[in-house]
Design an enzyme around this catalytic site. Structure first.
Site, PDB file in Angstrom:
ATOM      1  N   ASN A   7     -21.498 -73.267 -45.579  1.00  0.00           N
ATOM      2  CA  ASN A   7     -22.230 -74.569 -46.214  1.00  0.00           C
ATOM      3  C   ASN A   7     -21.129 -76.103 -45.142  1.00  0.00           C
ATOM      4  OD1 ASN A   7     -22.011 -77.018 -47.552  1.00  0.00           O
ATOM      5  ND2 ASN A   7     -22.354 -75.929 -48.933  1.00  0.00           N
ATOM      6  N   GLU A  37     -27.115 -76.935 -47.249  1.00  0.00           N
ATOM      7  CA  GLU A  37     -26.465 -78.105 -47.839  1.00  0.00           C
ATOM      8  C   GLU A  37     -26.591 -79.412 -46.305  1.00  0.00           C
ATOM      9  OE1 GLU A  37     -23.329 -81.061 -50.593  1.00  0.00           O
ATOM     10  OE2 GLU A  37     -23.029 -78.184 -50.234  1.00  0.00           O
ATOM     11  N   ASN A 195     -23.080 -70.656 -55.281  1.00  0.00           N
ATOM     12  CA  ASN A 195     -22.410 -71.781 -56.280  1.00  0.00           C
ATOM     13  C   ASN A 195     -21.767 -70.899 -57.523  1.00  0.00           C
ATOM     14  OD1 ASN A 195     -21.714 -74.721 -56.126  1.00  0.00           O
ATOM     15  ND2 ASN A 195     -23.584 -74.691 -55.571  1.00  0.00           N
ATOM     16  N   ASP A 321     -16.171 -79.483 -47.287  1.00  0.00           N
ATOM     17  CA  ASP A 321     -15.361 -78.119 -47.860  1.00  0.00           C
ATOM     18  C   ASP A 321     -14.969 -76.627 -48.460  1.00  0.00           C
ATOM     19  OD1 ASP A 321     -17.470 -79.158 -48.887  1.00  0.00           O
ATOM     20  OD2 ASP A 321     -17.311 -79.950 -50.713  1.00  0.00           O
ATOM     21  N   HIS A 322     -16.265 -76.303 -47.039  1.00  0.00           N
ATOM     22  CA  HIS A 322     -16.367 -74.798 -47.615  1.00  0.00           C
ATOM     23  C   HIS A 322     -15.780 -74.574 -45.777  1.00  0.00           C
ATOM     24  CE1 HIS A 322     -19.176 -74.006 -50.790  1.00  0.00           C
ATOM     25  NE2 HIS A 322     -19.368 -75.324 -50.450  1.00  0.00           N
ATOM     26  N   CYS A 561       3.073 -90.515 -63.064  1.00  0.00           N
ATOM     27  CA  CYS A 561       2.855 -88.934 -63.481  1.00  0.00           C
ATOM     28  C   CYS A 561       4.056 -88.473 -64.599  1.00  0.00           C
ATOM     29  CB  CYS A 561       2.704 -88.223 -62.896  1.00  0.00           C
ATOM     30  SG  CYS A 561       3.288 -88.321 -61.476  1.00  0.00           S
ATOM     31  N   CYS A 587      -2.941 -87.945 -61.957  1.00  0.00           N
ATOM     32  CA  CYS A 587      -1.979 -87.558 -60.900  1.00  0.00           C
ATOM     33  C   CYS A 587      -1.719 -87.775 -59.231  1.00  0.00           C
ATOM     34  CB  CYS A 587      -0.732 -86.175 -60.769  1.00  0.00           C
ATOM     35  SG  CYS A 587       0.736 -85.812 -60.244  1.00  0.00           S
TER      36      CYS A 587
END
Length: 614
Positions: A7, A37, A195, A321-322, A561, A587
């Protein structure tokens, strides 16, 4: 042979990351590479994006005009071959199909051809089938010995009933297609971002009800261990491996602590290729799959990075991000001689090169007419030299908005036919901006401003364009300009008649200087330079103090935090609903396991008022 699924989270940024599509593909050293994607619309398909030497490509893009779905999803399968014609290579498919319902494949054969529903899907209506295939989520390639499904599975929030229903229909129809092929004795490989994480082992900090999700139950029902026909190849090769993830939240720095999920899979089903394939110990995984693993070197976060992620402010991680997943196959024999299927990008005439649109032609003409004004005139005297430094504007290289491939009943939204292209915009912005009023950056000496060479309105336009506001101007008063105005008004009776309408800005000679009273000085330029420098230093100090005051106010309003006692990071709700646009604080640490004290502590606090940003 080697199969890779990845991806890419946008094919264009991945190509830019590696320098070219060919370099990106070669980095995997694989025979079949499946991307998900890609985020390419059909009118954006260009040779440099989907065609590379030594590879045959098969692409599917979204066909829907639904809001938020245009230019989204998309899959592409690249097959590395030595010859695209009369080849017996397994990597070169015998047949290829866009989508998995049969309707999109038939649409390529001409307008007079009636769409034919794929075998095994006759119980579904054409409307149902077209709906799941319109988002560009599947490419099917038949490699003779096996059929490969490149899938980008839909994502659906539990409270979004419409997308949950779409996702359910998508996988139900897909499963029917698989079952029909298996009844015909076919071998199937399913690769891609589904997914779906099958079990709690495939998700960091999975809750007690994690495995009760309907889609997880569906995926497990396909697996051999639960009575199905498919094998999760990675899990079969690494049954006890924990913390093996392929996707991490993009905005929380979750890769720092490997806080992710395994949703990118390679599944397979069917008999092996041996003559005694009916024996219990024989199946395609045991006989023909050597290895399957995650290519962790493609992760954005590299082990050994020294900085601590805090609210995305430290560094921008490069990559998707994969992480890719690969499988190595053994003893796959050659296929009979065959050529590239007609779905290949090489046979699409709209893909080769950059095609012009009417808009691009008009922009080229406009740029050409503007550049004509930048020619140096021989009629200028030696004291009125104009130095032309013409910067090229938009080159007009836009892709044509191809609407011919739309199916009956489909429509194109305005975003489908716009001619923007992110790569072109990047290249053009680096080479100078484009302007209708001033297509050239022209340096003019002060003498030429007093001549009649340029029209009066053109001079005014150039002056306005060059007088851009700076950040410093918002924190100071321009006393020099105000004093000049006061002096001009006081001496209006002794000066020449007012010519402000025809010459709104008087530019002094280069050897004159303006004092604090607004008068021109030539006899003592050094003194005026000292005065101007001191004024500038004073104003810079005022601006710096104002910035520090603003930063202090902002810092005092940010909560700390509870666990780390560190300033939080502000975020805005983008999801549609009653809290859309509302600001909140969390945070700033990277997301990670709850047991790790260095990870995000989960602190959350709403801001006092809603943000105006939607």
């Amino acid at each position: 042979m080697k199969i890779v699924t990845y991806n890419v989270n946008g094919l264009r940024p991945r190509i830019a990351q590696y320098g070219s599509l060919l370099k990106l593909l070669d980095s995997f050293d694989a025979d079949i590479i499946c991307f998900q994607e890609t985020k390419l619309r059909r009118q954006e398909l260009r040779a440099d994006l989907i065609i590379a030497d030594g590879y045959e490509s098969f692409v599917s893009c979204t066909r829907t005009s639904e809001k938020g779905r245009t230019g989204y999803s998309g899959v592409a399968t690249f097959c590395r071959v030595k010859s695209a014609f009369s080849s017996n290579e397994v990597a070169l498919p015998v047949r290829a199909e866009e989508g998995f319902t049969g309707l999109l494949e038939s649409s390529h054969k001409g307008e007079g051809t009636m769409p034919a529903i794929a075998e095994g899907l006759e119980e579904f209506s054409k409307e149902e089938l077209l709906k799941v295939d319109r988002e560009g989520r599947c490419i099917v390639t038949d490699h003779g010995h096996f059929v490969l499904f490149n899938i980008y599975g839909p994502r659906a929030q539990s409270d979004d009933t419409e997308r949950v229903l779409f996702k359910s229909n998508f996988y139900n129809i897909l499963q029917k297609r698989w079952e029909h092929l298996l009844r015909q004795g076919k071998r199937i490989f399913v690769v891609g971002d589904l997914n779906i994480a099958p079990t709690s082992m495939d998700r960091c900090d999975a809750g007690p009800d994690f495995e009760n999700n309907e889609f997880r139950r569906w995926l497990r029902s396909l697996l051999v261990g639960y009575g199905g026909h498919f094998t999760d190849i990675f899990r079969s090769k690494h049954p006890d491996r924990k913390d093996a993830y392929t996707c991490w939240p993009q905005s929380t720095g979750a890769e720092v602590f490997n806080y992710g999920t395994r949703i990118d899979h390679i599944l397979c089903a069917g008999p092996c290729l041996h003559p005694d394939s009916n024996l219990p110990s024989h199946d395609i995984v045991n006989c023909h799959v050597l290895e399957c693993d995650i290519l962790s070197q493609y992760k954005r976060w590299k082990d050994g990075n020294s900085f601590r992620w805090k609210g995305e402010q430290t560094v921008k991680l490069e990559g998707s991000d994969h992480a890719p997943v690969y499988a190595s196959l053994l003893e796959i024999p050659d296929t009979p001689q065959h050529s590239t299927p007609s779905l290949s990008a090489r046979y699409n005439p709209k893909i080769h090169g950059l095609q012009q649109t009417l808009v691009s032609m008009l922009l080229k003409r406009q740029a050409a007419e503007g550049s004509a004004t930048c020619k140096i005139s021989n009629s200028f005297s030696r004291g009125n030299v104009v130095l032309g430094n013409c910067s090229q504007g938009l080159n007009g290289s836009f892709d044509n908005g191809d609407l011919s491939g739309l199916l009956p009943g489909e429509s194109c939204s305005s975003t489908d036919i716009e001619t923007e292209d992110s790569l072109l915009k990047t290249e053009e912005s680096s080479g100078g901006g484009y302007s209708e009023e001033a297509p050239c950056n022209t340096l003019i000496t002060h003498e030429s401003l007093h001549t009649k060479t340029l029209p009066e309105n053109e001079t005014r336009k150039r002056v306005r364009r060059s007088s851009q506001m700076s950040l410093k101007s918002f924190f100071q008063k321009n006393s020099v300009i105000s004093n000049v105005a006061d002096s001009s008004n006081a001496n209006s009776s002794t000066n020449k008649p007012d010519t402000s309408e025809s010459n709104p800005i008087e530019i002094p000679r280069s050897d004159t200087h303006i004092t604090d009273s607004g008068k021109y000085l030539e006899e003592n330029p050094d003194q005026s330079h000292i005065n101007a420098s001191s004024v500038e230093r004073e104003k810079s100090g005022v601006a710096l103090l104002e910035w520090r005051r603003i930063q202090q106010v902002m810092q005092n309003s940010i909560p700390l935090c509870k666990r780390h006692k560190e300033p939080c990071v502000a975020r805005v709700v983008k999801k549609q609903g009653p809290n859309n646009g509302r600001r909140f604080y969390v945070c700033a640490r990277a997301e990670g396991p709850a047991s790790n004290p260095e990870a995000n502590c989960g602190y959350f606090k709403w801001a006092v008022s809603k943000s105006r940003h939607n």
